[in-house]
Design an enzyme around this catalytic site. Structure first.
Site, PDB file in Angstrom:
ATOM      1  N   LYS A 293       0.842  -1.202   0.000  1.00  0.00           N
ATOM      2  CA  LYS A 293       0.000   0.000   0.000  1.00  0.00           C
ATOM      3  C   LYS A 293       0.878   1.253   0.000  1.00  0.00           C
ATOM      4  O   LYS A 293       0.686   2.161  -0.805  1.00  0.00           O
ATOM      5  CB  LYS A 293      -0.884   0.016   1.250  1.00  0.00           C
ATOM      6  CG  LYS A 293      -1.566   1.352   1.532  1.00  0.00           C
ATOM      7  CD  LYS A 293      -2.437   1.348   2.760  1.00  0.00           C
ATOM      8  CE  LYS A 293      -1.717   1.646   4.031  1.00  0.00           C
ATOM      9  NZ  LYS A 293      -1.388   3.055   4.309  1.00  0.00           N
ATOM     10  N   ASN A 294       1.873   1.267   0.894  1.00  0.00           N
ATOM     11  CA  ASN A 294       2.660   2.495   1.065  1.00  0.00           C
ATOM     12  C   ASN A 294       3.676   2.726  -0.037  1.00  0.00           C
ATOM     13  O   ASN A 294       4.290   3.785  -0.100  1.00  0.00           O
ATOM     14  CB  ASN A 294       3.321   2.509   2.445  1.00  0.00           C
ATOM     15  CG  ASN A 294       2.271   2.688   3.537  1.00  0.00           C
ATOM     16  OD1 ASN A 294       1.126   3.010   3.248  1.00  0.00           O
ATOM     17  ND2 ASN A 294       2.658   2.455   4.773  1.00  0.00           N
TER      18      ASN A 294
ATOM     19  N   ARG B 273      -4.046  10.844   4.362  1.00  0.00           N
ATOM     20  CA  ARG B 273      -2.879  11.728   4.485  1.00  0.00           C
ATOM     21  C   ARG B 273      -1.949  11.577   3.291  1.00  0.00           C
ATOM     22  O   ARG B 273      -1.356  12.552   2.818  1.00  0.00           O
ATOM     23  CB  ARG B 273      -2.115  11.392   5.761  1.00  0.00           C
ATOM     24  CG  ARG B 273      -0.802  12.107   5.866  1.00  0.00           C
ATOM     25  CD  ARG B 273      -0.008  11.674   7.061  1.00  0.00           C
ATOM     26  NE  ARG B 273       1.328  12.219   7.039  1.00  0.00           N
ATOM     27  CZ  ARG B 273       1.642  13.450   7.405  1.00  0.00           C
ATOM     28  NH1 ARG B 273       0.696  14.266   7.806  1.00  0.00           N
ATOM     29  NH2 ARG B 273       2.881  13.874   7.369  1.00  0.00           N
TER      30      ARG B 273
ATOM     31  N   CYS C 198      -4.770  12.685  12.190  1.00  0.00           N
ATOM     32  CA  CYS C 198      -5.556  11.452  12.122  1.00  0.00           C
ATOM     33  C   CYS C 198      -5.445  10.813  13.500  1.00  0.00           C
ATOM     34  O   CYS C 198      -4.828  11.348  14.406  1.00  0.00           O
ATOM     35  CB  CYS C 198      -5.032  10.553  11.024  1.00  0.00           C
ATOM     36  SG  CYS C 198      -3.417   9.915  11.384  1.00  0.00           S
TER      37      CYS C 198
ATOM     38  N   ARG D 220       0.670  14.746  12.856  1.00  0.00           N
ATOM     39  CA  ARG D 220       1.275  14.506  11.534  1.00  0.00           C
ATOM     40  C   ARG D 220       1.421  15.799  10.714  1.00  0.00           C
ATOM     41  O   ARG D 220       0.828  15.954   9.660  1.00  0.00           O
ATOM     42  CB  ARG D 220       0.461  13.445  10.792  1.00  0.00           C
ATOM     43  CG  ARG D 220       0.376  12.178  11.636  1.00  0.00           C
ATOM     44  CD  ARG D 220      -0.337  11.067  10.963  1.00  0.00           C
ATOM     45  NE  ARG D 220       0.510  10.430   9.952  1.00  0.00           N
ATOM     46  CZ  ARG D 220       0.094   9.376   9.231  1.00  0.00           C
ATOM     47  NH1 ARG D 220      -1.113   8.915   9.388  1.00  0.00           N
ATOM     48  NH2 ARG D 220       0.886   8.840   8.321  1.00  0.00           N
TER      49      ARG D 220
ATOM     50  N   ASP E 185       4.421   0.382  11.985  1.00  0.00           N
ATOM     51  CA  ASP E 185       3.183  -0.172  11.416  1.00  0.00           C
ATOM     52  C   ASP E 185       2.955  -1.622  11.826  1.00  0.00           C
ATOM     53  O   ASP E 185       1.915  -2.188  11.495  1.00  0.00           O
ATOM     54  CB  ASP E 185       3.209  -0.078   9.887  1.00  0.00           C
ATOM     55  CG  ASP E 185       3.137   1.363   9.433  1.00  0.00           C
ATOM     56  OD1 ASP E 185       3.388   1.627   8.247  1.00  0.00           O
ATOM     57  OD2 ASP E 185       2.852   2.237  10.283  1.00  0.00           O
TER      58      ASP E 185
ATOM     59  N   ILE F  56       7.666   6.678  16.999  1.00  0.00           N
ATOM     60  CA  ILE F  56       7.412   7.375  15.730  1.00  0.00           C
ATOM     61  C   ILE F  56       6.182   8.272  15.817  1.00  0.00           C
ATOM     62  O   ILE F  56       6.200   9.413  15.367  1.00  0.00           O
ATOM     63  CB  ILE F  56       7.247   6.359  14.575  1.00  0.00           C
ATOM     64  CG1 ILE F  56       8.463   5.435  14.495  1.00  0.00           C
ATOM     65  CG2 ILE F  56       6.985   7.077  13.252  1.00  0.00           C
ATOM     66  CD1 ILE F  56       9.761   6.116  14.099  1.00  0.00           C
TER      67      ILE F  56
ATOM     68  N   ARG G 102      -8.710  -0.195   4.232  1.00  0.00           N
ATOM     69  CA  ARG G 102      -7.767   0.775   3.663  1.00  0.00           C
ATOM     70  C   ARG G 102      -6.434   0.106   3.353  1.00  0.00           C
ATOM     71  O   ARG G 102      -5.719   0.507   2.448  1.00  0.00           O
ATOM     72  CB  ARG G 102      -7.524   1.924   4.662  1.00  0.00           C
ATOM     73  CG  ARG G 102      -8.718   2.827   4.884  1.00  0.00           C
ATOM     74  CD  ARG G 102      -8.321   4.028   5.704  1.00  0.00           C
ATOM     75  NE  ARG G 102      -7.090   4.592   5.189  1.00  0.00           N
ATOM     76  CZ  ARG G 102      -6.243   5.326   5.912  1.00  0.00           C
ATOM     77  NH1 ARG G 102      -6.495   5.566   7.177  1.00  0.00           N
ATOM     78  NH2 ARG G 102      -5.149   5.810   5.380  1.00  0.00           N
TER      79      ARG G 102
END
Ligand code: EPZ
Length: 423
Positions: free
Chosen positions: A22-23, A94, A118, A123, A309, A331, A401
């Protein structure tokens, strides 16, 4: 809103296919703005975030064709494009802020809504904007939108020192630098595999990039970029998520497409906890060494450290481990929202700022729980696989998502899990 119902206790065995990242996809897609030639991405994951970004890019003038059941996206942006990224799309995700650098480089101007905070934190985008200003951009915040302009002669190469190895800022500056005049050096750049994947794709388009994957990236600007076809790299977060399954259920799973180089620090940690990881010609096989994993301490760091994550998923595992673990989230400032939901299932967790202390319990109990963000959602499903009775995870739109067909993938290896359509 849909829910996912998990009935725990089954041993899981079999193969789990891992999708494209996804990223990576979310930063590769905006790269189409950098060229008038077509960009085709293969091994695309089928996720709602991809749909959101597709909608945004089309609003900017991109033509996007999905093929092969959504696994292939052919994109092109020729002629005049709209440089305004509207709030009602950007607020949903985002990563929409990754059109800022490409729009500035291509059009010399961009109006991009600030994504807003979020669940996991404020962020901000200061590292993105400071970097672009160092390249000559003028950026002003007005009515919640970043109004950015590059001077007449376009962005100029610059030496940029990041105060923190921000993934998104590295991606925005890297994309902008490919068309800037002269040389750009990013010091303290993020080193995530998704950055290397983006650089690989940009090089195929004609960009001149060195050092991606290290803390110093150097880019020689070029006049224009061309066409490319590029496969999205395997999703290391989905991979890590499913590698944990045997810790909850016993049995053995093989994660197809899994690669050790994508998740080094994570693999060391789960091996220390008592999971055995074996490389096969199809991916990575995982099984539990004994009938209960052991407590381990975890601190999240930028790549190649332990990924933030995967922190929620790891916490879920440590809830049933033998012993007490300390998790430090370095983070994001608010990424323990899964903790109270796990406590509802009988976990023993105490949170103090960015530190969570987890004392393993023998058994968790199924309960109705609430997904709060993407990775928290999947950690609740993992916990449900081991819990006695039924766990109902609500608000699974968060899950959709970032995880394609999670209930299908888990059912295929023997889990008793189903999606219940919301009203
Ligand atoms: C990317 O977000 C990922 N998202 C996140 O994944 C991931 O958690 C994060 O990197 C860290 O690995 C995508 O790639 C789409 P950052 P990003 O900029 O780029 C602060 C998921 O679950 N910061 O590295 O937003 C920021 O507040 C998502 O898939 C600034 O202060 O992450 C945060 O505390 C969640 N100023 C930290 O740095 C800035 O200008 C990390 O942010 C930028 C960031």
């Amino acid at each position: 809103m849909d829910s996912i119902v998990v009935r725990g206790g089954n041993e899981l065995n079999g193969q789990i296919p891992i999708a494209g990242a996804k990223n990576a996809a979310l930063t590769l897609m905006p790269a189409t703005l950098l060229s008038e030639e077509p960009l085709t991405l293969t091994n695309m994951p089928r996720l709602s975030d991809i749909g959101t970004l597709t909608q945004l890019l089309e609003s900017l003038g991109a033509e996007i064709t999905s093929m092969a059941d959504g696994r292939v996206k052919a994109m092109s942006t020729h002629g005049k494009i709209n440089h305004v990224a509207e709030y009602d799309i950007v607020r949903k995700m985002r990563a929409s802020n990754l059109v800022l650098g490409p729009l500035l480089a291509r059009e010399g101007q961009a109006v991009v809504s600030l994504p807003g905070g979020c669940a996991i934190g404020a962020r901000p985008m200061d590292i993105h904007t400071n970097g672009l200003e160092a390249m000559g951009a003028e950026i002003e915040l007005k009515d919640g939108y970043l109004h950015a302009k590059a001077p007449l002669k376009g962005l100029q190469g610059a030496v940029i020192d990041f105060p923190f190895a921000s993934v998104g800022a590295t991606e925005n500056i890297l994309m902008a630098a490919t068309l800037a005049k002269g040389t750009t050096v990013i010091n303290n750049a993020a080193r995530e595999p998704e950055i290397v994947d983006l650089a690989d794709c940009l090089r195929k388009m004609g960009a001149q990039i060195d050092g991606d994957g290290t803390s110093t990236i150097t880019v020689q600007g070029v006049d224009r970029l061309g066409a490319a076809t590029h496969p999205v790299v395997t999703d290391r977060i989905e991979l890590g998520t499913f590698m944990l399954v045997p810790a909850f259920t016993g049995g053995e799973v093989e994660c197809l497409g899994g690669r050790l180089d994508l998740i080094g620090a994570f693999v060391e940690k789960i091996q220390a906890a008592g999971l055995e990881v074996t490389e096969t010609d199809k991916g990575l096989k995982v099984k539990r060494v004994s009938d209960r994993v052991k407590a381990v301490d975890v601190t999240t760091e930028p790549f190649p450290g332990f990924p933030t994550d995967l922190q929620a998923q790891m916490m879920a595992m440590l809830c049933i481990a033998d012993g007490t673990s300390v998790l430090e989230e370095k983070i994001f400032e608010n990424r323990f929202m899964h903790a109270p939901e796990l406590v509802r299932m009988g976990a023993d967790i105490s949170v103090e700022g960015g530190t969570a202390t987890v004392t393993g319990v023998q058994k968790m109990k199924g309960a109705p729980v609430m997904a709060t963000d993407l990775r928290a959602s999947v950690s609740l499903i993992l916990a449900g696989l081991a819990a006695e009775g039924e766990t109902v995870v609500n608000r699974v739109y968060h899950l959709d998502r970032g995880y394609e067909f999670v209930e299908r993938k888990l059912s295929a290896v023997g889990a008793d899990v189903e999606r219940v359509k919301g009203q």
